[in-house]
Design an enzyme around this catalytic site. Structure first.
Site, PDB file in Angstrom:
ATOM      1  N   GLY A  50       0.715  -1.151  -0.006  1.00 30.97           N
ATOM      2  CA  GLY A  50      -0.168  -0.020  -0.045  1.00 30.97           C
ATOM      3  C   GLY A  50       0.960   1.078   0.163  1.00 30.97           C
ATOM      4  O   GLY A  50       1.793   1.218  -0.768  1.00 30.97           O
ATOM      5  N   GLU A  51       0.738   2.202   0.779  1.00 37.46           N
ATOM      6  CA  GLU A  51       1.314   3.265   1.117  1.00 37.46           C
ATOM      7  C   GLU A  51       2.143   3.166   2.330  1.00 37.46           C
ATOM      8  O   GLU A  51       1.470   3.487   3.210  1.00 37.46           O
ATOM      9  CB  GLU A  51       0.873   4.666   0.675  1.00 37.46           C
ATOM     10  CG  GLU A  51       1.252   5.772   0.822  1.00 37.46           C
ATOM     11  CD  GLU A  51       2.622   5.969   0.149  1.00 37.46           C
ATOM     12  OE1 GLU A  51       2.617   5.816  -1.055  1.00 37.46           O
ATOM     13  OE2 GLU A  51       3.728   6.370   0.553  1.00 37.46           O
ATOM     14  N   SER A  52       3.336   2.947   2.294  1.00 32.26           N
ATOM     15  CA  SER A  52       4.211   2.663   3.587  1.00 32.26           C
ATOM     16  C   SER A  52       3.967   4.000   4.663  1.00 32.26           C
ATOM     17  O   SER A  52       3.874   3.664   5.646  1.00 32.26           O
ATOM     18  CB  SER A  52       5.583   2.367   3.430  1.00 32.26           C
ATOM     19  OG  SER A  52       6.363   3.468   2.676  1.00 32.26           O
ATOM     20  N   CYS A  82       5.995  -5.465  -0.399  1.00 33.60           N
ATOM     21  CA  CYS A  82       6.091  -4.427  -0.898  1.00 33.60           C
ATOM     22  C   CYS A  82       6.109  -3.034   0.323  1.00 33.60           C
ATOM     23  O   CYS A  82       7.044  -2.980   1.114  1.00 33.60           O
ATOM     24  CB  CYS A  82       4.883  -4.066  -1.896  1.00 33.60           C
ATOM     25  SG  CYS A  82       5.528  -2.740  -3.136  1.00 33.60           S
ATOM     26  N   ARG A 109      13.013   3.178  -1.181  1.00 35.95           N
ATOM     27  CA  ARG A 109      11.312   3.263  -1.519  1.00 35.95           C
ATOM     28  C   ARG A 109      11.356   3.726  -2.930  1.00 35.95           C
ATOM     29  O   ARG A 109      12.114   4.591  -3.578  1.00 35.95           O
ATOM     30  CB  ARG A 109      10.446   4.298  -0.719  1.00 35.95           C
ATOM     31  CG  ARG A 109      10.424   3.684   0.540  1.00 35.95           C
ATOM     32  CD  ARG A 109       9.744   4.730   1.394  1.00 35.95           C
ATOM     33  NE  ARG A 109       8.397   5.093   0.776  1.00 35.95           N
ATOM     34  CZ  ARG A 109       7.810   6.149   0.667  1.00 35.95           C
ATOM     35  NH1 ARG A 109       8.561   7.214   1.152  1.00 35.95           N
ATOM     36  NH2 ARG A 109       6.595   6.510   0.065  1.00 35.95           N
ATOM     37  N   ARG A 137       5.019   0.155  -8.104  1.00 36.34           N
ATOM     38  CA  ARG A 137       5.861   1.299  -7.542  1.00 36.34           C
ATOM     39  C   ARG A 137       6.798   0.468  -6.202  1.00 36.34           C
ATOM     40  O   ARG A 137       6.848   1.009  -5.069  1.00 36.34           O
ATOM     41  CB  ARG A 137       4.970   2.275  -6.853  1.00 36.34           C
ATOM     42  CG  ARG A 137       4.578   3.519  -8.013  1.00 36.34           C
ATOM     43  CD  ARG A 137       3.660   4.379  -7.466  1.00 36.34           C
ATOM     44  NE  ARG A 137       4.007   4.966  -6.149  1.00 36.34           N
ATOM     45  CZ  ARG A 137       4.977   6.160  -6.171  1.00 36.34           C
ATOM     46  NH1 ARG A 137       5.212   6.699  -7.369  1.00 36.34           N
ATOM     47  NH2 ARG A 137       5.176   6.584  -5.177  1.00 36.34           N
ATOM     48  N   HIS A 171       3.690  -8.293  -5.028  1.00 41.19           N
ATOM     49  CA  HIS A 171       2.343  -8.545  -4.645  1.00 41.19           C
ATOM     50  C   HIS A 171       2.029  -9.976  -4.837  1.00 41.19           C
ATOM     51  O   HIS A 171       1.305 -10.049  -5.970  1.00 41.19           O
ATOM     52  CB  HIS A 171       1.334  -7.500  -5.319  1.00 41.19           C
ATOM     53  CG  HIS A 171       1.588  -6.145  -4.568  1.00 41.19           C
ATOM     54  ND1 HIS A 171       0.771  -5.407  -3.821  1.00 41.19           N
ATOM     55  CD2 HIS A 171       2.423  -5.304  -4.943  1.00 41.19           C
ATOM     56  CE1 HIS A 171       1.273  -4.372  -3.581  1.00 41.19           C
ATOM     57  NE2 HIS A 171       2.317  -4.004  -4.076  1.00 41.19           N
ATOM     58  N   GLU A 173      -0.437 -11.634  -3.629  1.00 43.68           N
ATOM     59  CA  GLU A 173      -2.197 -11.660  -3.428  1.00 43.68           C
ATOM     60  C   GLU A 173      -2.853 -11.173  -4.699  1.00 43.68           C
ATOM     61  O   GLU A 173      -3.944 -11.238  -4.632  1.00 43.68           O
ATOM     62  CB  GLU A 173      -2.469 -10.603  -2.267  1.00 43.68           C
ATOM     63  CG  GLU A 173      -2.419  -9.009  -2.457  1.00 43.68           C
ATOM     64  CD  GLU A 173      -0.968  -8.569  -2.583  1.00 43.68           C
ATOM     65  OE1 GLU A 173      -0.175  -9.294  -2.449  1.00 43.68           O
ATOM     66  OE2 GLU A 173      -0.857  -7.223  -2.780  1.00 43.68           O
TER      67      GLU A 173
HETATM   68  N1  GLN Z   1       5.813   2.779  -3.253  1.00 47.33           N
HETATM   69  C1  GLN Z   1       5.094   2.364  -1.961  1.00 47.33           C
HETATM   70  C2  GLN Z   1       5.673   2.941  -0.617  1.00 47.33           C
HETATM   71  O1  GLN Z   1       6.784   3.241  -0.534  1.00 47.33           O
HETATM   72  C3  GLN Z   1       5.070   0.801  -1.803  1.00 47.33           C
HETATM   73  C4  GLN Z   1       4.341   0.584  -2.961  1.00 47.33           C
HETATM   74  C5  GLN Z   1       3.427  -0.824  -2.787  1.00 47.33           C
HETATM   75  O2  GLN Z   1       3.137  -1.286  -1.547  1.00 47.33           O
HETATM   76  N2  GLN Z   1       2.910  -1.303  -3.808  1.00 47.33           N
HETATM   77  O3  GLN Z   1       4.995   2.905   0.208  1.00 47.33           O
END
Ligand code: GLN
Length: 190
Positions: A50-52, A82, A109, A137, A171, A173
Site C-alpha cells: 500500500g502506501e508505507s 512491498c 522506496r 511502485r 504483490h 496476493e
Molecule cells: N511505493 C510504496 C511505498 O513506498 C510501496 C508500493 C506498494 O506497496 N505497492 O509505500
C-alpha cells in the site's frame, strides 16, 4: 492457527481472501487486525502493500508499531509485502518511514522508477519455482545481510527470509497463485 492481516490501508482484502481460500488445505483462519486487541493469539501477521508512509503513521499512532515489533521479537511470524517489506526492514534511508528492524535488509522506496513502476515479471523462487510477480511502485532491497535470499531480479533480492520474518517487494496476493502464502504458512507450521 490465526493469521492476521494488518487492516490499515492497501491490499487488505486480497490477502484476507487468499488465507480464506487456503482454509480447506491448512488449519488457518484470517483475522482483520486494526487494534492492539486483534494481535492476540496470532501465529502470523501479514503486512500488505500500500502506501508505507500512511501505514507507518497509523501504526505509530495506534501503538501497533511497538507491539508488532515486540511480538515479532518473541516469535510471531510476519510476512511483509512491498510497503510491508519497507516496514519490517532495518534501514529505509527515509525519515518518513522508519523500519521496525525485524529483518536485516536495507531497502529503498520507489527505487525502480518509471520503468517498472508497475509490471509483471517472472521470477524464480527457491524451492517453489517460477512465479508471476506483480511489482507496483516497488521498493528495492539494496542489501540483505544475514537473511536468505529466496528470489532475485536483475541482481537484487526481491524475496528474503530471516528466521520468522518473510519479506518481498512484489504483490503475491494479486495473481491467484497461492504458493507464497503457502510458503508463509509452512514457515509457521515447521
Ligand atoms: N511505493 C510504496 C511505498 O513506498 C510501496 C508500493 C506498494 O506497496 N505497492 O509505500
Amino acid at each position: 492457527m490465526k493469521i492476521g492481516i494488518l487492516n490499515i490501508q492497501g491490499d487488505v482484502s486480497e490477502h484476507f481472501h487468499m488465507i480464506q481460500r487456503l482454509k480447506g488445505k491448512y488449519h488457518v483462519e484470517p483475522v482483520n487486525v486494526k487494534t492492539l486487541a486483534d494481535l492476540k493469539d496470532l501465529s502470523g501477521l501479514i503486512i500488505p502493500g500500500g502506501e508505507s508512509t500512511v501505514i507507518y503513521k497509523i501504526l505509530k499512532k495506534s501503538g501497533l508499531y511497538e507491539t508488532i515489533k515486540e511480538k515479532a521479537g518473541s516469535g510471531m511470524y510476519i510476512m511483509g509485502t512491498c510497503a510491508g517489506a519497507i516496514l519490517v526492514s532495518r534501514d529505509t534511508g527515509d525519515k518518513t518511514v522508519e523500519g521496525m528492524d525485524l529483518i536485516g535488509i536495507t531497502i529503498k522506496r520507489n527505487a525502480y522508477g518509471r520503468q517498472i513502476d508497475s509490471s509483471i515479471q517472472t521470477i524464480d523462487i527457491k524451492n517453489t519455482g517460477k512465479f508471476e510477480a506483480v511489482f507496483i511502485r516497488a521498493p528495492r532491497i539494496e542489501s540483505a545481510d544475514g537473511s536468505t535470499v529466496l528470489a532475485s531480479m536483475d541482481g537484487y533480492p526481491v524475496m528474503v527470509r530471516e528466521k520468522n520474518i518473510l519479506a518481498m517487494t512484489f504483490h503475491p496476493e494479486l495473481t491467484g497463485d497461492e504458493r507464497v502464502h503457502e510458503y508463509f504458512i509452512s514457515m509457521i507450521e515447521s
